[in-house]
Write a protein that holds these residues in place. Structure first.
Motif, PDB file in Angstrom:
ATOM      1  N   TYR A  37      28.186  68.516 -50.397  1.00 45.05           N
ATOM      2  CA  TYR A  37      29.582  68.078 -50.414  1.00 45.05           C
ATOM      3  C   TYR A  37      29.698  66.594 -50.135  1.00 45.05           C
ATOM      4  O   TYR A  37      30.633  65.949 -50.580  1.00 45.05           O
ATOM      5  N   ASN A  38      28.758  66.062 -49.372  1.00 49.21           N
ATOM      6  CA  ASN A  38      28.831  64.650 -49.015  1.00 49.21           C
ATOM      7  C   ASN A  38      27.848  63.793 -49.772  1.00 49.21           C
ATOM      8  O   ASN A  38      27.558  62.672 -49.356  1.00 49.21           O
ATOM      9  N   SER A  39      27.323  64.317 -50.867  1.00 45.69           N
ATOM     10  CA  SER A  39      26.372  63.490 -51.602  1.00 45.69           C
ATOM     11  C   SER A  39      27.147  62.391 -52.305  1.00 45.69           C
ATOM     12  O   SER A  39      28.274  62.570 -52.737  1.00 45.69           O
ATOM     13  N   THR A  40      26.509  61.235 -52.381  1.00 43.08           N
ATOM     14  CA  THR A  40      27.183  60.085 -52.961  1.00 43.08           C
ATOM     15  C   THR A  40      26.971  60.074 -54.461  1.00 43.08           C
ATOM     16  O   THR A  40      26.171  60.824 -55.003  1.00 43.08           O
ATOM     17  N   LYS A  41      27.681  59.177 -55.090  1.00 42.26           N
ATOM     18  CA  LYS A  41      27.698  59.096 -56.547  1.00 42.26           C
ATOM     19  C   LYS A  41      26.304  59.037 -57.151  1.00 42.26           C
ATOM     20  O   LYS A  41      25.376  58.517 -56.570  1.00 42.26           O
ATOM     21  N   GLY A  42      26.200  59.586 -58.331  1.00 38.06           N
ATOM     22  CA  GLY A  42      24.978  59.426 -59.090  1.00 38.06           C
ATOM     23  C   GLY A  42      24.016  60.584 -58.949  1.00 38.06           C
ATOM     24  O   GLY A  42      24.043  61.329 -57.976  1.00 38.06           O
ATOM     25  N   THR A  43      23.153  60.715 -59.951  1.00 33.29           N
ATOM     26  CA  THR A  43      22.214  61.827 -59.955  1.00 33.29           C
ATOM     27  C   THR A  43      21.171  61.673 -58.856  1.00 33.29           C
ATOM     28  O   THR A  43      20.635  62.647 -58.365  1.00 33.29           O
ATOM     29  N   ASP A  71      36.579  68.040 -57.816  1.00 32.83           N
ATOM     30  CA  ASP A  71      37.932  67.524 -58.037  1.00 32.83           C
ATOM     31  C   ASP A  71      38.670  68.376 -59.064  1.00 32.83           C
ATOM     32  O   ASP A  71      39.860  68.645 -58.928  1.00 32.83           O
ATOM     33  N   ALA A  72      37.938  68.782 -60.095  1.00 29.46           N
ATOM     34  CA  ALA A  72      38.566  69.582 -61.151  1.00 29.46           C
ATOM     35  C   ALA A  72      39.085  70.906 -60.589  1.00 29.46           C
ATOM     36  O   ALA A  72      40.156  71.374 -60.961  1.00 29.46           O
ATOM     37  N   MET A  73      38.310  71.495 -59.683  1.00 23.53           N
ATOM     38  CA  MET A  73      38.780  72.729 -59.049  1.00 23.53           C
ATOM     39  C   MET A  73      40.044  72.472 -58.266  1.00 23.53           C
ATOM     40  O   MET A  73      41.000  73.237 -58.311  1.00 23.53           O
ATOM     41  N   GLU A  74      40.014  71.375 -57.551  1.00 26.42           N
ATOM     42  CA  GLU A  74      41.163  71.056 -56.717  1.00 26.42           C
ATOM     43  C   GLU A  74      42.428  70.859 -57.554  1.00 26.42           C
ATOM     44  O   GLU A  74      43.483  71.368 -57.185  1.00 26.42           O
ATOM     45  N   VAL A  75      42.324  70.158 -58.679  1.00 26.14           N
ATOM     46  CA  VAL A  75      43.531  69.970 -59.482  1.00 26.14           C
ATOM     47  C   VAL A  75      43.935  71.234 -60.228  1.00 26.14           C
ATOM     48  O   VAL A  75      45.052  71.322 -60.704  1.00 26.14           O
ATOM     49  N   GLY A  78      26.047  69.340 -54.719  1.00 29.26           N
ATOM     50  CA  GLY A  78      25.945  67.896 -54.914  1.00 29.26           C
ATOM     51  C   GLY A  78      26.258  67.501 -56.345  1.00 29.26           C
ATOM     52  O   GLY A  78      27.005  66.556 -56.589  1.00 29.26           O
ATOM     53  N   SER A  79      25.720  68.244 -57.303  1.00 27.54           N
ATOM     54  CA  SER A  79      25.975  67.845 -58.685  1.00 27.54           C
ATOM     55  C   SER A  79      27.419  68.155 -59.069  1.00 27.54           C
ATOM     56  O   SER A  79      28.026  67.433 -59.862  1.00 27.54           O
ATOM     57  N   MET A  80      27.992  69.189 -58.477  1.00 26.17           N
ATOM     58  CA  MET A  80      29.412  69.449 -58.745  1.00 26.17           C
ATOM     59  C   MET A  80      30.279  68.325 -58.186  1.00 26.17           C
ATOM     60  O   MET A  80      31.306  67.976 -58.745  1.00 26.17           O
ATOM     61  N   LYS A  81      29.818  67.787 -57.070  1.00 28.31           N
ATOM     62  CA  LYS A  81      30.576  66.704 -56.445  1.00 28.31           C
ATOM     63  C   LYS A  81      30.527  65.439 -57.308  1.00 28.31           C
ATOM     64  O   LYS A  81      31.552  64.848 -57.627  1.00 28.31           O
ATOM     65  N   VAL A  82      29.319  65.035 -57.706  1.00 29.34           N
ATOM     66  CA  VAL A  82      29.211  63.763 -58.414  1.00 29.34           C
ATOM     67  C   VAL A  82      29.741  63.841 -59.843  1.00 29.34           C
ATOM     68  O   VAL A  82      30.104  62.821 -60.417  1.00 29.34           O
ATOM     69  N   GLY A  91      48.072  68.377 -66.379  1.00 30.68           N
ATOM     70  CA  GLY A  91      46.730  68.574 -66.916  1.00 30.68           C
ATOM     71  C   GLY A  91      45.924  67.321 -66.682  1.00 30.68           C
ATOM     72  O   GLY A  91      46.366  66.229 -67.012  1.00 30.68           O
ATOM     73  N   PHE A  92      44.758  67.465 -66.080  1.00 32.90           N
ATOM     74  CA  PHE A  92      43.940  66.295 -65.764  1.00 32.90           C
ATOM     75  C   PHE A  92      42.631  66.412 -66.525  1.00 32.90           C
ATOM     76  O   PHE A  92      41.824  67.290 -66.247  1.00 32.90           O
ATOM     77  N   SER A  93      42.432  65.526 -67.483  1.00 35.91           N
ATOM     78  CA  SER A  93      41.180  65.554 -68.232  1.00 35.91           C
ATOM     79  C   SER A  93      40.258  64.479 -67.659  1.00 35.91           C
ATOM     80  O   SER A  93      40.578  63.303 -67.693  1.00 35.91           O
ATOM     81  N   PHE A  94      39.151  64.917 -67.088  1.00 34.63           N
ATOM     82  CA  PHE A  94      38.292  63.997 -66.337  1.00 34.63           C
ATOM     83  C   PHE A  94      37.443  63.120 -67.241  1.00 34.63           C
ATOM     84  O   PHE A  94      37.120  63.498 -68.360  1.00 34.63           O
ATOM     85  N   GLN A  95      37.079  61.972 -66.672  1.00 34.33           N
ATOM     86  CA  GLN A  95      36.289  60.991 -67.403  1.00 34.33           C
ATOM     87  C   GLN A  95      34.999  61.601 -67.955  1.00 34.33           C
ATOM     88  O   GLN A  95      34.623  61.375 -69.082  1.00 34.33           O
TER      89      GLN A  95
END
Ligand SMILES: Nc1ncnc2c1ncn2[C@@H]1O[C@H](COP(=O)(O)OP(=O)(O)OP(=O)(O)O)[C@@H](O)[C@H]1O
Ligand SMILES: [Mg+2]
Lengths: 249, 265
Positions: free
Chosen positions: B224-230, B133-137, B124-128, A85-89
């Protein structure tokens, strides 16, 4: 000797010029809560992302439940990920879905042939576990930071993981909510019999949730052990960490 | 001067480097799409949801624009044709202009603005915020779930929207022709279809497929390639629109060359 669920040896990771992890050794034993402390930018998030294969290390080995993560083919990596389980920041709740859909997401996609009634029961069970049954049909944007954290934790619990990785569960929350989250982490550990890594720079959180603490300094774990033992060490860097927290909380 | 030139070449080199590495990563992204699209799991539900979002939600805007384009184009062409005593050719002219060029182009540009930017911003907002990542895990392939479904949906829906725009634009044109030249609906459409060839219609639809694919893949790539931040999210949405529009014009030009080649055969 207890069995190790996570075994990390000589792990290194750099991003271009930036060396983030420089020879990390770490074990997580079955059933324990390990609090990992470290400054912002010290590579705590990078470390646990390597454990689930979101990032890959440059050198060294990272074994989770006996499997070398970096060598796993996609299918087996996914099978392993379901046990973690990974709880994100920042909670990482899916913005376009309701709380219910968020919780169902890992379930629907990984457990085949689940009836609606059974699904709803599981969702309500984990949601009740984090004390937020009333938010079932709300959107993530309508929730407070603490609530989002709890839903994020609930979403990982729905598949009954063996290992929990919490990335800064109490960051940005008020002290009272912090205590609630800490209690939740301990409660999860008892009820689900998980082994957990709790990443934090909040000493109160580390003290109340960690059976053991480990301190990440300059890309390595410089001290591990019981909370009191670690902070009695004569290392200036650890002391300053303690002072920093003390002054700021 | 001799002092300036190393600086200039340095910046030029950096620029070129950035340009080509961007090109390479875009190429890999498109390649990845074509590798992933054939194999299960197929994200059917998400695909349908996206079709609905892209198609249905663009209808009001497209209806209005198509209709106005039809009326305006008819009224602007009338004086020239009347001068040659050829006002009766108006339906045929409009039909060719709308089906061959205006319909696909107007639809694609509007969709690039509406659909492309929303895909770019959403992904983009899903990425940042680490939702990808959550989907992937949780053992879901985010590329399949997010990218493949959206690109397929826009590739399918843009041609549908183009046909709709064509129809609305022709209706707009009919209103004007009906009022001024007193042509009935049936005569109008007989003239419209008489002017069109099989090649016109297939070329228009194929072109629209390409436009749709472009809008979808550019939006996804930028997001998908948007960088960090809003701030990165806004940039991604913006870049998606600009890039898609630019590519659409290039593709329009290419498709013109290709259809002309077939027309001469
Ligand atoms: N994908 C990435 N690409 C490039 N650099 C990265 C990437 N991920 C992390 N870094 C860099 O690695 C360093 C460690 O990042 P990390 O997120 O692990 O820090 P952290 O210890 O979790 O800090 P915080 O407490 O602020 O969350 C940072 O300097 C960051 O800029
Ligand atoms: Mg972090």
């Amino acid at each position: 000797m207890q069995d190790k669920v996570v075994e990390i040896n000589g792990l290194t990771k750099s991003f271009g010029e930036l060396d983030v992890l420089m020879g990390v050794d770490l074990n997580l034993y079955n059933g324990e809560n390990l609090a990992v402390l470290g400054k912002s930018g010290s590579g705590k998030s990078v470390l646990i992302k390597i454990m689930v294969g979101l990032l890959s290390q440059d050198e060294g080995s990272c074994k989770v439940l006996g499997e070398e993560v970096i060598d796993l083919p996609a299918k087996r990596l996914n099978a392993l990920r379901l046990k973690i389980g990974f709880s994100f920041q920042a909670s990482a709740l899916y913005d376009s879905m309701t709380v219910k859909e968020n919780l169902e997401f890992p379930l629907v996609r990984n457990v085949k042939g689940l009836g609606t009634a059974e699904k709803n029961r599981l969702v309500e069970e984990v949601l009740d576990g984090v004390g937020l049954l009333n938010t079932l049909n709300q959107m993530p944007s309508e929730l407070s930071g603490g609530q989002r954290k709890r839903i994020g934790i609930a979403r990982t619990l729905i598949l009954k993981p063996k290992i929990m990785l919490y990335d800064e569960p109490t960051a940005g929350l008020d002290p009272i909510t912090c205590v609630e989250i800490n209690n939740l982490i301990n409660q999860v550990n008892e009820e689900y019999h998980t082994s957990s890594i709790i990443i934090t720079h909040d000493l109160t959180c580390a003290k109340s949730t960690g059976d053991r603490v480990a301190i990440l300094l300059d890309g390595k774990f410089s001290a591990q052990g019981k909370f009191e033992e670690v902070f009695r060490l004569p290392d200036e860097r650890i002391k300053s960490f303690y002072d920093y927290n003390f002054i700021n909380t | 001067m001799s002092k300036e030139s190393p600086k200039l070449s340095y910046f030029l080199g950096k620029r070129l480097n950035k340009f080509f590495s961007g090109l390479a990563s875009a190429y890999r992204f498109v390649l990845k799409f074509f590798r992933e699209v054939w194999f299960p799991p197929y994200e059917f539900k998400e695909f349908i949801r996206q079709c609905y979002q892209i198609g249905y939600n663009s209808l009001p805007l497209i209806s209005l624009t198509g209709f106005i384009v039809g009326i305006v184009f008819t009224n602007q062409s009338r004086p020239s044709l009347t001068e040659f005593g050829a006002a009766s050719w108006l339906p045929a002219l409009i039909s060719i202009a709308v089906v061959r060029a205006m319909g696909p182009l107007v639809t694609a540009l509007i969709a690039a603005g509406k659909v492309g930017s929303s895909i770019g911003a959403e992904i983009g907002s899903m990425k940042v915020t680490e939702q990808i990542d959550a989907m992937e895990v949780s053992a879901t392939n985010p590329f399949k779930f997010l990218v493949v479904s959206r690109v397929l949906a826009s590739t399918l829906m843009i041609p549908v929207l183009v046909m709709y725009t064509d129809f609305v634009a022709l209706m707009g044109s009919f209103l004007s022709v009906n009022k001024n030249e007193l042509v009935s609906l049936s005569t109008f459409f007989v003239q419209v279809f008489d002017a069109l060839t099989f090649l016109d219609i297939t070329a228009s639809l194929l072109k629209s497929l390409v436009f749709g694919f472009t809008i979808g893949i550019v939006g996804c790539y930028k997001g998908y390639n948007s960088t960090k931040g809003t701030e990165g999210v806004g940039k991604a949405a913006n870049a998606a629109v600009v890039m898609a529009m630019f590519l659409i014009f290039i593709e329009e030009l290419l498709s013109l060359q290709i259809t002309n080649y077939f027309r001469q055969m």
